[in-house]
Motif scaffolding. Structure first.
Motif, PDB file in Angstrom:
ATOM      1  N   TYR A 222       0.853  -1.193   0.000  1.00 53.68           N
ATOM      2  CA  TYR A 222       0.000   0.000   0.000  1.00 53.68           C
ATOM      3  C   TYR A 222       0.889   1.244   0.000  1.00 53.68           C
ATOM      4  O   TYR A 222       1.889   1.312   0.720  1.00 53.68           O
ATOM      5  N   TYR A 223       0.503   2.206  -0.833  1.00 52.00           N
ATOM      6  CA  TYR A 223       1.236   3.468  -0.894  1.00 52.00           C
ATOM      7  C   TYR A 223       0.210   4.596  -0.970  1.00 52.00           C
ATOM      8  O   TYR A 223      -0.703   4.583  -1.808  1.00 52.00           O
ATOM      9  N   ALA A 224       0.335   5.579  -0.057  1.00 50.83           N
ATOM     10  CA  ALA A 224      -0.598   6.701  -0.021  1.00 50.83           C
ATOM     11  C   ALA A 224       0.178   8.008   0.007  1.00 50.83           C
ATOM     12  O   ALA A 224       1.301   8.077   0.513  1.00 50.83           O
ATOM     13  N   ALA A 225      -0.433   9.068  -0.549  1.00 50.73           N
ATOM     14  CA  ALA A 225       0.221  10.377  -0.576  1.00 50.73           C
ATOM     15  C   ALA A 225      -0.842  11.469  -0.480  1.00 50.73           C
ATOM     16  O   ALA A 225      -2.013  11.267  -0.826  1.00 50.73           O
ATOM     17  N   ARG A 226      -0.407  12.598   0.031  1.00 50.95           N
ATOM     18  CA  ARG A 226      -1.220  13.810   0.049  1.00 50.95           C
ATOM     19  C   ARG A 226      -0.362  14.970  -0.453  1.00 50.95           C
ATOM     20  O   ARG A 226       0.846  15.001  -0.202  1.00 50.95           O
ATOM     21  N   VAL A 227      -0.995  15.949  -1.119  1.00 49.56           N
ATOM     22  CA  VAL A 227      -0.290  17.146  -1.562  1.00 49.56           C
ATOM     23  C   VAL A 227      -0.705  18.312  -0.664  1.00 49.56           C
ATOM     24  O   VAL A 227      -1.895  18.534  -0.432  1.00 49.56           O
ATOM     25  N   VAL A 228       0.294  19.006  -0.114  1.00 49.10           N
ATOM     26  CA  VAL A 228       0.052  20.213   0.683  1.00 49.10           C
ATOM     27  C   VAL A 228       0.812  21.353   0.024  1.00 49.10           C
ATOM     28  O   VAL A 228       2.030  21.288  -0.145  1.00 49.10           O
ATOM     29  N   GLU A 229       0.066  22.402  -0.344  1.00 48.03           N
ATOM     30  CA  GLU A 229       0.666  23.509  -1.095  1.00 48.03           C
ATOM     31  C   GLU A 229       0.857  24.744  -0.215  1.00 48.03           C
ATOM     32  O   GLU A 229       0.291  24.856   0.873  1.00 48.03           O
ATOM     33  N   ASP A 230       1.667  25.647  -0.727  1.00 50.26           N
ATOM     34  CA  ASP A 230       1.900  26.959  -0.115  1.00 50.26           C
ATOM     35  C   ASP A 230       2.491  26.872   1.294  1.00 50.26           C
ATOM     36  O   ASP A 230       2.167  27.670   2.178  1.00 50.26           O
ATOM     37  N   VAL A 231       3.348  25.894   1.512  1.00 54.67           N
ATOM     38  CA  VAL A 231       3.999  25.790   2.817  1.00 54.67           C
ATOM     39  C   VAL A 231       5.137  26.803   2.889  1.00 54.67           C
ATOM     40  O   VAL A 231       5.707  27.204   1.872  1.00 54.67           O
ATOM     41  N   LYS A 232       5.444  27.198   4.103  1.00 53.88           N
ATOM     42  CA  LYS A 232       6.568  28.107   4.336  1.00 53.88           C
ATOM     43  C   LYS A 232       7.550  27.391   5.250  1.00 53.88           C
ATOM     44  O   LYS A 232       7.167  26.859   6.287  1.00 53.88           O
ATOM     45  N   VAL A 233       8.814  27.396   4.856  1.00 49.83           N
ATOM     46  CA  VAL A 233       9.845  26.672   5.597  1.00 49.83           C
ATOM     47  C   VAL A 233      10.510  27.609   6.584  1.00 49.83           C
ATOM     48  O   VAL A 233      11.099  28.624   6.196  1.00 49.83           O
ATOM     49  N   TYR A 234      10.386  27.306   7.867  1.00 48.35           N
ATOM     50  CA  TYR A 234      11.041  28.065   8.932  1.00 48.35           C
ATOM     51  C   TYR A 234      11.151  27.152  10.151  1.00 48.35           C
ATOM     52  O   TYR A 234      10.629  26.019  10.143  1.00 48.35           O
ATOM     53  N   PRO A 235      11.793  27.595  11.224  1.00 49.89           N
ATOM     54  CA  PRO A 235      11.935  26.728  12.394  1.00 49.89           C
ATOM     55  C   PRO A 235      10.585  26.335  12.968  1.00 49.89           C
ATOM     56  O   PRO A 235       9.638  27.129  12.986  1.00 49.89           O
ATOM     57  N   SER A 236      10.493  25.098  13.446  1.00 55.36           N
ATOM     58  CA  SER A 236       9.261  24.618  14.068  1.00 55.36           C
ATOM     59  C   SER A 236       9.116  25.216  15.459  1.00 55.36           C
ATOM     60  O   SER A 236      10.078  25.777  16.014  1.00 55.36           O
ATOM     61  N   PRO A 237       7.928  25.120  16.083  1.00 60.65           N
ATOM     62  CA  PRO A 237       7.731  25.680  17.426  1.00 60.65           C
ATOM     63  C   PRO A 237       8.717  25.081  18.440  1.00 60.65           C
ATOM     64  O   PRO A 237       9.170  23.942  18.296  1.00 60.65           O
ATOM     65  N   VAL A 238       9.007  25.877  19.487  1.00 60.51           N
ATOM     66  CA  VAL A 238       9.982  25.450  20.495  1.00 60.51           C
ATOM     67  C   VAL A 238       9.575  24.129  21.124  1.00 60.51           C
ATOM     68  O   VAL A 238      10.402  23.225  21.306  1.00 60.51           O
ATOM     69  N   TRP A 239       8.281  23.987  21.467  1.00 65.20           N
ATOM     70  CA  TRP A 239       7.848  22.754  22.134  1.00 65.20           C
ATOM     71  C   TRP A 239       8.083  21.527  21.253  1.00 65.20           C
ATOM     72  O   TRP A 239       8.437  20.458  21.742  1.00 65.20           O
ATOM     73  N   MET A 240       7.897  21.689  19.939  1.00 64.81           N
ATOM     74  CA  MET A 240       8.141  20.561  19.037  1.00 64.81           C
ATOM     75  C   MET A 240       9.631  20.267  18.933  1.00 64.81           C
ATOM     76  O   MET A 240      10.056  19.096  18.949  1.00 64.81           O
ATOM     77  N   GLN A 241      10.449  21.308  18.840  1.00 67.82           N
ATOM     78  CA  GLN A 241      11.891  21.110  18.770  1.00 67.82           C
ATOM     79  C   GLN A 241      12.403  20.385  20.010  1.00 67.82           C
ATOM     80  O   GLN A 241      13.199  19.452  19.914  1.00 67.82           O
ATOM     81  N   ILE A 242      11.938  20.842  21.180  1.00 69.85           N
ATOM     82  CA  ILE A 242      12.437  20.244  22.424  1.00 69.85           C
ATOM     83  C   ILE A 242      11.979  18.799  22.550  1.00 69.85           C
ATOM     84  O   ILE A 242      12.742  17.926  23.000  1.00 69.85           O
ATOM     85  N   ARG A 243      10.748  18.513  22.152  1.00 72.65           N
ATOM     86  CA  ARG A 243      10.292  17.118  22.212  1.00 72.65           C
ATOM     87  C   ARG A 243      11.112  16.231  21.287  1.00 72.65           C
ATOM     88  O   ARG A 243      11.441  15.091  21.633  1.00 72.65           O
ATOM     89  N   LEU A 244      11.449  16.728  20.121  1.00 75.76           N
ATOM     90  CA  LEU A 244      12.301  15.967  19.213  1.00 75.76           C
ATOM     91  C   LEU A 244      13.690  15.766  19.815  1.00 75.76           C
ATOM     92  O   LEU A 244      14.279  14.678  19.719  1.00 75.76           O
ATOM     93  N   ILE A 245      14.221  16.814  20.423  1.00 78.45           N
ATOM     94  CA  ILE A 245      15.545  16.712  21.057  1.00 78.45           C
ATOM     95  C   ILE A 245      15.521  15.652  22.142  1.00 78.45           C
ATOM     96  O   ILE A 245      16.435  14.822  22.252  1.00 78.45           O
ATOM     97  N   LYS A 246      14.489  15.654  22.974  1.00 78.29           N
ATOM     98  CA  LYS A 246      14.398  14.669  24.055  1.00 78.29           C
ATOM     99  C   LYS A 246      14.268  13.252  23.514  1.00 78.29           C
ATOM    100  O   LYS A 246      14.661  12.283  24.176  1.00 78.29           O
TER     101      LYS A 246
END
Length: 802
Positions: A222-246
């Protein structure tokens, strides 16, 4: 898997200390290797508001900062290049502490007072490899407005404890926060809440421009995909960064971080493609072509094989399925549209590819254990939801997919008696269903049969024994009943006769300086026929390697290998022994005969004493002496004789003897290795022995009779005999023993000579005869009466007195 308690609370409410949580999870079958408390060594850490920044007058790299810490403004000297006015930072106040025992005191730096310290993430105990690149060479700066003086650890989501799991291969369900939440629910109760994954459908439509096709349904079910347009690339929120770091991840940007974040939430790996860089309007999955090339995200060009699965744009690979994405389609700062991939790949192929290319990733570690089908689409929608919320994107397509996603539960049928008989318990059906319900497993009972529904997140549960194990671990191993074995007759514990003899042999060999070796019972086909007369071999159907293809028929070849290994490392003097089994084939219809053997090898010099200049060469006599001491310790010396042997081509024809047990049974051999064989293996010389343990251990030792030491002196007679070179010294000794009479106490060879003054084909053997009468002093006349028949018997045997 690193599990943050703070993050876990979003999935299930747990009002227990982290230590208790870790302890109970460990008792439940998942070992918690480490519990890291980010608050343990930190004191007086607050959020500070930098009001102004001035250059230090005496140092180019230092700056004078006025920082509001909630209880007033403090002057802090900072050397970070990225400190700026009107920013919120982490401050450790005077009297505070940081990891590593660092104490913060009021100090002067180049004449200016500093009251505190503005901190980087590394100074809070964060691994440097996990710090976002923008903060790697400086302090951490909050992106959003904070309150000066508030707890900085709480603001950073570091008011937390993180458990590190040591997972067994079957517990793939615990490779996600949701899986851990279900585990915690089973142990502590409560309800599991899934994260929000409902997307804004205002822009949804059928994206006819993008299609997905699977060329092989076994490779990619099985292979699935979605298209998301008009995204802006910048740093993610602090809480998400810290959770990833942990969790052990380094934050990159909001797009990549969201894919990693969802992977940790659901255990479903995702991949983000730059829509414009894919190179076509279709995605095709297939097996790679032999020697096909692609460059992965790490910048390395990979040469692929036909067993590798690739995601392509219809022509060339854009990702190595389940392992790593391609370099040219990765998300960059210029990305505006992304394609989110969520798929099911063949676990065996992913594992094979990952191992061959040495590309180990968080995605491959999950795909190679097979992913849970129930979270494939939820993870896809969750990623699209987060891209809308934290990247400003718009989901413009419905799910574009190929293949069939099997989300049906499997079932296992089991009975109450089956469980209780194996656990030694008396659980009712209700108690069993309650325990299974805590695990999220629905069980129904009909006519005494329990039917348990198994969701795909727990597809490690396949047989009835798995259900029994789950009940035991959740019920609590400590709660399982225990009882002493029943017995009616008490017998003292003691070693068997065989065990005693084995210990005697080991102690004797080790006391002589030999070390025990333990080798594989498998050997190569070339070595299988060495040092044995056994022609047949027992081959393995699927050997690990050519060096381990057949079962051994002798212990000696591996001992030779061990001696060579040591010799190649400048250890020339080697003394080893091994006790193990050899395997003698008995035809295809029967199992091989397994014989216990004792073997040994000596090389170089033995018992070397450098300051006295003494040593014993590792030759035939040294090896034979070792063997004789073993027989003596077992009380078998009187039953053993030696006979010259040339039956083994690997042994020296003139310095090898068969070991003969009474009734003319050959139980082994001892001698020097043939010089040609020794040279082939880069050994100067080596002496070996091999003896069948069965005959040694089965032979009854008999009673040991002690005799009082004689108080009368012994008399010796030496006799030098010229005999044919073919004459065996043992035959002469046997003749003496038969004819010397009752006063002969001992006879042994003390000299053998061949060379000058002797005819060709002759040799001189000197024997020493020891006479002793334990009742009275022997007279010369009595010795002569015993000695003369010996001389006549030896002369009759063809010997001449020198």
């Amino acid at each position: 898997m690193k599990v943050s308690k703070e993050w876990l609370q979003e999935f299930i409410q747990l009002d227990v200390p982290a230590e208790e949580l870790a302890e109970k999870i460990t008792r439940g079958g998942i070992e918690v290797d480490e519990l890291k408390d980010y608050t343990a060594e930190i004191k007086n850490l607050v959020v500070g508001h930098v009001q102004s920044v001035e250059q230090h007058p005496e140092a180019d790299r230092l700056k004078i900062c006025q920082v509001d810490t909630g209880d007033g403004t403090n002057q802090i000297i900072c050397g970070a290049p990225n400190v700026v006015p009107d920013s919120y930072v982490i401050v450790c106040k005077v009297g505070g502490r940081l990891p590593g025992g660092v104490k913060i005191k009021r100090a002067k730096l180049r004449g200016e007072v500093s009251e505190g310290m503005i901190c980087s993430l590394e100074e809070l105990g964060i691994n440097e490899d996990q710090v976002p690149s923008e903060y790697r060479d400086g302090i951490f700066i909050f992106k959003e407005e904070k309150t000066a003086g508030e707890d900085a650890l709480r603001a950073l989501c570091l008011d937390d404890q993180v458990m590190e799991f040591d997972l067994t291969p079957n517990r793939k369900d615990a490779l996600s926060m949701i899986g851990v939440a279900y585990e915690a629910r089973a142990l502590f109760g409560g309800e599991v809440s899934l994260p929000e994954y409902g997307i804004d459908d205002a822009h949804l439509g059928d994206d006819a421009e993008l299609s997905v096709d699977n060329e092989d349904d076994l490779a990619v079910p099985y292979y699935a995909a979605r298209v998301v347009e008009d995204v802006k690339v910048y740093p993610s929120p602090v809480w998400m960064q810290i959770r990833l770091i942990k969790a052990g991840f380094r934050p990159i940007n909001n797009i990549v971080d969201i894919s990693n974040y969802v992977l940790l939430e659901f255990g479903q790996p995702l991949h983000m493609f730059d829509r414009q860089q894919i190179g076509s309007d279709k995605i095709v999955t297939r097996y790679a072509k032999e020697n096909e090339k692609m460059t992965t995200l790490d910048g390395k060009e990979q040469t692929l094989k036909q067993s590798d699965i690739v995601v392509t744009n219809g022509n060339e690979p854009i990702a190595l399925a389940g392992v790593m994405g391609g370099a040219f389609s990765e998300v960059t700062e210029n990305t505006t549209d992304v394609v989110i991939e969520s798929a099911v790949f063949d676990a065996f192929s992913v594992r094979k590819t990952s191992n061959r290319l040495n590309l180990r990733s968080e995605a491959s570690s999950r795909f190679e254990k097979s992913v849970s089908h129930e979270f494939v689409l939820k993870a896809l929608d969750r990623a699209a939801y987060l891209l809308q919320k934290y990247a400003g994107g718009k989901a413009t397509s419905k799910v574009i997919s190929a293949g069939e996603l099997d989300v049906e539960d499997s079932t296992i049928e089991i009975t109450e008696d089956y469980i209780n008989n194996r656990l030694g318990m008396d659980l009712t059906v209700k108690e069993i269903t309650d325990v299974l319900g805590k695990l999220g497993l629905v069980a129904s009972e009909k006519e005494g049969i329990l039917t348990v529904s198994i969701p795909s997140r727990r597809d490690d549960l396949k047989i009835k024994a798995d259900i029994t194990e789950e009940i035991a671990r959740i019920y609590g191993y400590d709660a399982l009943p225990s009882s002493l074995p029943e017995y009616s007759k008490i017998t003292p514990g003691q070693l068997t006769d065989v065990q005693k003899k084995v210990r005697v042999i080991r102690h004797q060999l080790e006391s002589l300086g030999l070390s025990q070796a333990v080798n594989y019972a498998l050997t190569s086909r070339s070595q299988a026929g060495q040092f044995t007369e056994i022609d047949e071999t027992l081959d393995l159907l699927m050997p690990m390697s050519e060096d381990h293809a057949v079962l051994r028929t002798s212990l000696v070849p591996h001992l030779i290998d061990s001696a060579v290994y040591n010799s190649n490392r400048q250890q020339k003097d080697v003394q080893l022994y091994e006790m193990g089994r050899i395997f003698i084939p008995r035809g295809e219809a029967e199992l091989p005969l397994e014989k216990e053997m004792l073997a040994g090898i000596v090389t170089g010099d033995m018992h070397r004493t450098d300051w006295l200049g003494t040593k014993v060469p590792a030759d035939f006599y040294a090896a034979k002496g070792i063997v004789e001491t073993v027989f003596e310790k077992l009380g078998m010396s009187a039953h053993i004789t030696y006979r010259p042997s040339s039956r083994l081509s690997e042994m020296h024809p003139g310095r090898t003897a068969d070991i003969i047990l009474e009734n003319d049974t050959v139980i082994g051999f001892v001698g020097e290795v043939h010089p040609a064989y020794a040279n082939e293996n880069d050994l100067d010389s080596a002496a070996v022995f091999e003896i069948s343990m069965g005959e040694l251990l089965e032979k009854a030792q008999g009673e040991i009779i002690y005799q009082q030491l004689s108080k009368y002196p012994s008399i010796t007679r030496d006799i030098a005999l010229v005999v044919s070179s073919e004459t065996h010294a043992g035959d002469l000794v046997e003749t003496v023993q038969k004819t010397a009479g009752k006063y002969l106490h001992d006879v042994f060879v003390f000299d053998v000579y061949e060379g000058e003054h002797l005819e060709v084909g002759s040799k001189s053997i000197a024997l020493r005869l020891v006479y002793l009468n334990k009742e009275e002093t022997l007279t010369d006349a009595e010795v002569e009466d015993s000695y003369n028949p010996v001389v006549k018997a030896l002369e009759a045997q063809g010997a001449h007195i020198r």
